[in-house]
Design a protein around this motif. Structure first.
Motif, PDB file in Angstrom:
ATOM      1  N   GLY A  54     -28.772  12.920  69.635  1.00 42.10           N
ATOM      2  CA  GLY A  54     -27.379  12.569  69.884  1.00 42.10           C
ATOM      3  C   GLY A  54     -27.084  11.091  69.906  1.00 42.10           C
ATOM      4  O   GLY A  54     -26.049  10.678  70.424  1.00 42.10           O
ATOM      5  N   PHE A  55     -27.966  10.253  69.376  1.00 37.23           N
ATOM      6  CA  PHE A  55     -27.692   8.826  69.378  1.00 37.23           C
ATOM      7  C   PHE A  55     -26.615   8.444  68.375  1.00 37.23           C
ATOM      8  O   PHE A  55     -26.034   7.378  68.468  1.00 37.23           O
ATOM      9  CB  PHE A  55     -28.966   8.028  69.090  1.00 37.23           C
ATOM     10  N   GLN A  56     -26.347   9.299  67.409  1.00 43.07           N
ATOM     11  CA  GLN A  56     -25.290   8.996  66.457  1.00 43.07           C
ATOM     12  C   GLN A  56     -23.929   9.184  67.094  1.00 43.07           C
ATOM     13  O   GLN A  56     -22.947   8.647  66.626  1.00 43.07           O
ATOM     14  CB  GLN A  56     -25.422   9.872  65.211  1.00 43.07           C
ATOM     15  N   ASP A  57     -23.862   9.945  68.187  1.00 38.34           N
ATOM     16  CA  ASP A  57     -22.610  10.136  68.897  1.00 38.34           C
ATOM     17  C   ASP A  57     -22.525   9.230  70.120  1.00 38.34           C
ATOM     18  O   ASP A  57     -21.700   9.442  70.995  1.00 38.34           O
ATOM     19  CB  ASP A  57     -22.473  11.603  69.342  1.00 38.34           C
ATOM     20  N   SER A  58     -23.381   8.221  70.179  1.00 33.60           N
ATOM     21  CA  SER A  58     -23.394   7.329  71.332  1.00 33.60           C
ATOM     22  C   SER A  58     -22.153   6.444  71.313  1.00 33.60           C
ATOM     23  O   SER A  58     -21.490   6.294  70.287  1.00 33.60           O
ATOM     24  CB  SER A  58     -24.654   6.474  71.305  1.00 33.60           C
ATOM     25  N   PRO A  59     -21.809   5.829  72.434  1.00 32.38           N
ATOM     26  CA  PRO A  59     -20.653   4.934  72.478  1.00 32.38           C
ATOM     27  C   PRO A  59     -20.753   3.784  71.481  1.00 32.38           C
ATOM     28  O   PRO A  59     -19.754   3.386  70.876  1.00 32.38           O
ATOM     29  CB  PRO A  59     -20.665   4.414  73.918  1.00 32.38           C
ATOM     30  N   ALA A  60     -21.958   3.280  71.285  1.00 32.77           N
ATOM     31  CA  ALA A  60     -22.118   2.184  70.324  1.00 32.77           C
ATOM     32  C   ALA A  60     -21.820   2.660  68.904  1.00 32.77           C
ATOM     33  O   ALA A  60     -21.178   1.954  68.124  1.00 32.77           O
ATOM     34  CB  ALA A  60     -23.540   1.627  70.401  1.00 32.77           C
ATOM     35  N   ALA A  61     -22.276   3.867  68.567  1.00 32.15           N
ATOM     36  CA  ALA A  61     -22.011   4.400  67.229  1.00 32.15           C
ATOM     37  C   ALA A  61     -20.520   4.663  67.046  1.00 32.15           C
ATOM     38  O   ALA A  61     -19.961   4.398  65.975  1.00 32.15           O
ATOM     39  CB  ALA A  61     -22.802   5.677  67.001  1.00 32.15           C
ATOM     40  N   LYS A  62     -19.878   5.182  68.097  1.00 33.86           N
ATOM     41  CA  LYS A  62     -18.429   5.414  68.011  1.00 33.86           C
ATOM     42  C   LYS A  62     -17.682   4.107  67.855  1.00 33.86           C
ATOM     43  O   LYS A  62     -16.733   4.012  67.067  1.00 33.86           O
ATOM     44  CB  LYS A  62     -17.952   6.158  69.254  1.00 33.86           C
ATOM     45  N   ALA A  63     -18.096   3.073  68.593  1.00 34.49           N
ATOM     46  CA  ALA A  63     -17.450   1.765  68.477  1.00 34.49           C
ATOM     47  C   ALA A  63     -17.644   1.188  67.083  1.00 34.49           C
ATOM     48  O   ALA A  63     -16.725   0.598  66.504  1.00 34.49           O
ATOM     49  CB  ALA A  63     -18.015   0.815  69.530  1.00 34.49           C
ATOM     50  N   ARG A  64     -18.835   1.377  66.523  1.00 38.74           N
ATOM     51  CA  ARG A  64     -19.109   0.876  65.169  1.00 38.74           C
ATOM     52  C   ARG A  64     -18.221   1.583  64.149  1.00 38.74           C
ATOM     53  O   ARG A  64     -17.668   0.963  63.242  1.00 38.74           O
ATOM     54  CB  ARG A  64     -20.585   1.092  64.846  1.00 38.74           C
ATOM     55  N   ALA A  65     -18.054   2.890  64.306  1.00 40.14           N
ATOM     56  CA  ALA A  65     -17.206   3.652  63.387  1.00 40.14           C
ATOM     57  C   ALA A  65     -15.747   3.222  63.531  1.00 40.14           C
ATOM     58  O   ALA A  65     -15.034   3.066  62.531  1.00 40.14           O
ATOM     59  CB  ALA A  65     -17.345   5.142  63.666  1.00 40.14           C
ATOM     60  N   ALA A  66     -15.302   3.005  64.776  1.00 41.06           N
ATOM     61  CA  ALA A  66     -13.924   2.563  64.994  1.00 41.06           C
ATOM     62  C   ALA A  66     -13.707   1.170  64.402  1.00 41.06           C
ATOM     63  O   ALA A  66     -12.646   0.891  63.824  1.00 41.06           O
ATOM     64  CB  ALA A  66     -13.606   2.559  66.485  1.00 41.06           C
ATOM     65  N   LEU A  67     -14.711   0.309  64.513  1.00 43.87           N
ATOM     66  CA  LEU A  67     -14.603  -1.034  63.946  1.00 43.87           C
ATOM     67  C   LEU A  67     -14.492  -0.968  62.425  1.00 43.87           C
ATOM     68  O   LEU A  67     -13.672  -1.685  61.821  1.00 43.87           O
ATOM     69  CB  LEU A  67     -15.824  -1.855  64.357  1.00 43.87           C
ATOM     70  N   ALA A  68     -15.271  -0.107  61.804  1.00 47.15           N
ATOM     71  CA  ALA A  68     -15.205   0.040  60.349  1.00 47.15           C
ATOM     72  C   ALA A  68     -13.833   0.572  59.934  1.00 47.15           C
ATOM     73  O   ALA A  68     -13.261   0.124  58.930  1.00 47.15           O
ATOM     74  CB  ALA A  68     -16.309   0.979  59.863  1.00 47.15           C
ATOM     75  N   GLU A  69     -13.304   1.518  60.705  1.00 55.55           N
ATOM     76  CA  GLU A  69     -11.982   2.072  60.398  1.00 55.55           C
ATOM     77  C   GLU A  69     -10.900   0.998  60.534  1.00 55.55           C
ATOM     78  O   GLU A  69     -10.017   0.882  59.683  1.00 55.55           O
ATOM     79  CB  GLU A  69     -11.692   3.234  61.348  1.00 55.55           C
ATOM     80  N   ARG A  70     -10.986   0.192  61.583  1.00 55.43           N
ATOM     81  CA  ARG A  70     -10.015  -0.897  61.761  1.00 55.43           C
ATOM     82  C   ARG A  70     -10.102  -1.906  60.628  1.00 55.43           C
ATOM     83  O   ARG A  70      -9.089  -2.429  60.165  1.00 55.43           O
ATOM     84  CB  ARG A  70     -10.253  -1.588  63.105  1.00 55.43           C
ATOM     85  N   HIS A  71     -11.336  -2.178  60.203  1.00 59.70           N
ATOM     86  CA  HIS A  71     -11.527  -3.124  59.095  1.00 59.70           C
ATOM     87  C   HIS A  71     -10.836  -2.606  57.825  1.00 59.70           C
ATOM     88  O   HIS A  71     -10.176  -3.374  57.117  1.00 59.70           O
ATOM     89  CB  HIS A  71     -13.022  -3.330  58.864  1.00 59.70           C
ATOM     90  N   GLU A  72     -11.007  -1.316  57.545  1.00 55.13           N
ATOM     91  CA  GLU A  72     -10.349  -0.722  56.375  1.00 55.13           C
ATOM     92  C   GLU A  72      -8.825  -0.815  56.495  1.00 55.13           C
ATOM     93  O   GLU A  72      -8.125  -1.149  55.528  1.00 55.13           O
ATOM     94  CB  GLU A  72     -10.769   0.737  56.213  1.00 55.13           C
ATOM     95  N   LYS A  73      -8.296  -0.525  57.697  1.00 56.35           N
ATOM     96  CA  LYS A  73      -6.849  -0.594  57.897  1.00 56.35           C
ATOM     97  C   LYS A  73      -6.351  -2.021  57.694  1.00 56.35           C
ATOM     98  O   LYS A  73      -5.298  -2.237  57.067  1.00 56.35           O
ATOM     99  CB  LYS A  73      -6.478  -0.120  59.305  1.00 56.35           C
ATOM    100  N   LEU A  74      -7.089  -3.003  58.217  1.00 55.93           N
ATOM    101  CA  LEU A  74      -6.687  -4.399  58.048  1.00 55.93           C
ATOM    102  C   LEU A  74      -6.704  -4.805  56.575  1.00 55.93           C
ATOM    103  O   LEU A  74      -5.827  -5.559  56.120  1.00 55.93           O
ATOM    104  CB  LEU A  74      -7.596  -5.316  58.861  1.00 55.93           C
ATOM    105  N   GLU A  75      -7.671  -4.318  55.834  1.00 50.47           N
ATOM    106  CA  GLU A  75      -7.709  -4.617  54.397  1.00 50.47           C
ATOM    107  C   GLU A  75      -6.488  -4.030  53.700  1.00 50.47           C
ATOM    108  O   GLU A  75      -5.878  -4.682  52.844  1.00 50.47           O
ATOM    109  CB  GLU A  75      -8.991  -4.073  53.778  1.00 50.47           C
ATOM    110  N   ARG A  76      -6.119  -2.783  54.076  1.00 53.78           N
ATOM    111  CA  ARG A  76      -4.933  -2.170  53.473  1.00 53.78           C
ATOM    112  C   ARG A  76      -3.673  -2.951  53.833  1.00 53.78           C
ATOM    113  O   ARG A  76      -2.808  -3.186  52.986  1.00 53.78           O
ATOM    114  CB  ARG A  76      -4.802  -0.710  53.915  1.00 53.78           C
ATOM    115  N   VAL A  77      -3.566  -3.377  55.100  1.00 50.31           N
ATOM    116  CA  VAL A  77      -2.402  -4.157  55.526  1.00 50.31           C
ATOM    117  C   VAL A  77      -2.356  -5.478  54.785  1.00 50.31           C
ATOM    118  O   VAL A  77      -1.277  -5.933  54.367  1.00 50.31           O
ATOM    119  CB  VAL A  77      -2.439  -4.370  57.064  1.00 50.31           C
ATOM    120  N   GLU A  78      -3.503  -6.102  54.588  1.00 45.38           N
ATOM    121  CA  GLU A  78      -3.552  -7.371  53.864  1.00 45.38           C
ATOM    122  C   GLU A  78      -3.094  -7.186  52.411  1.00 45.38           C
ATOM    123  O   GLU A  78      -2.326  -8.003  51.885  1.00 45.38           O
ATOM    124  CB  GLU A  78      -4.969  -7.929  53.904  1.00 45.38           C
ATOM    125  N   ASP A  79      -3.531  -6.110  51.778  1.00 43.95           N
ATOM    126  CA  ASP A  79      -3.096  -5.828  50.406  1.00 43.95           C
ATOM    127  C   ASP A  79      -1.584  -5.620  50.347  1.00 43.95           C
ATOM    128  O   ASP A  79      -0.902  -6.140  49.457  1.00 43.95           O
ATOM    129  CB  ASP A  79      -3.813  -4.596  49.848  1.00 43.95           C
TER     130      ASP A  79
END
Length: 113
Positions: A54-79
């Motif tokens: 269950g380390f893939q569902d750890s808080p750090a993994a969730k934070a990493r996934a959320a950070l990647a999602e935010r990065h994608e959203k920011l790229e779309r907003v920038e475009d």
């Protein structure tokens, strides 16, 4: 007392076998029992172990996934912002042309309808 020659030969062979077995045991390490060998875990890749525990569902993994999602959203907003900026520049250029044309025309030419 005389010993039968076949029995004496058999005793000599048994003694030789015991001596050889003793020499073999001195040179070898103690073997693990079959149950100890079965308890040994198999080597697995780290990704599989993380998934199993269950380390893939750890808080750090969730934070990493959320950070990647935010990065994608920011790229779309920038475009979208770049597209909007270029559209605004085009509109400003067209507005300047309209103002220039309006300045060239006289006030009475505007009301000729």
């Amino acid at each position: 007392m005389e010993v039968c020659p076949l029995l004496a030969l058999r005793i000599r062979l048994v003694i030789q076998k015991l001596k050889r077995a003793a020499l073999r045991l001195k040179g070898k390490k103690k073997r693990k029992s079959s149950t100890e060998q079965r308890i040994q875990p198999a080597r697995r890749p780290p990704e599989e172990i993380k998934r199993d525990y269950g380390f893939q569902d750890s808080p750090a993994a969730k934070a990493r996934a959320a950070l990647a999602e935010r990065h994608e959203k920011l790229e779309r907003v920038e475009d979208k912002a770049q597209t909007l900026q270029s559209s605004a520049e085009n509109f400003a250029g067209l507005a300047r042309e309209v103002v220039r044309e309006a300045e060239k025309t006289k006030w009475w030419q505007v009301w000729r309808y």
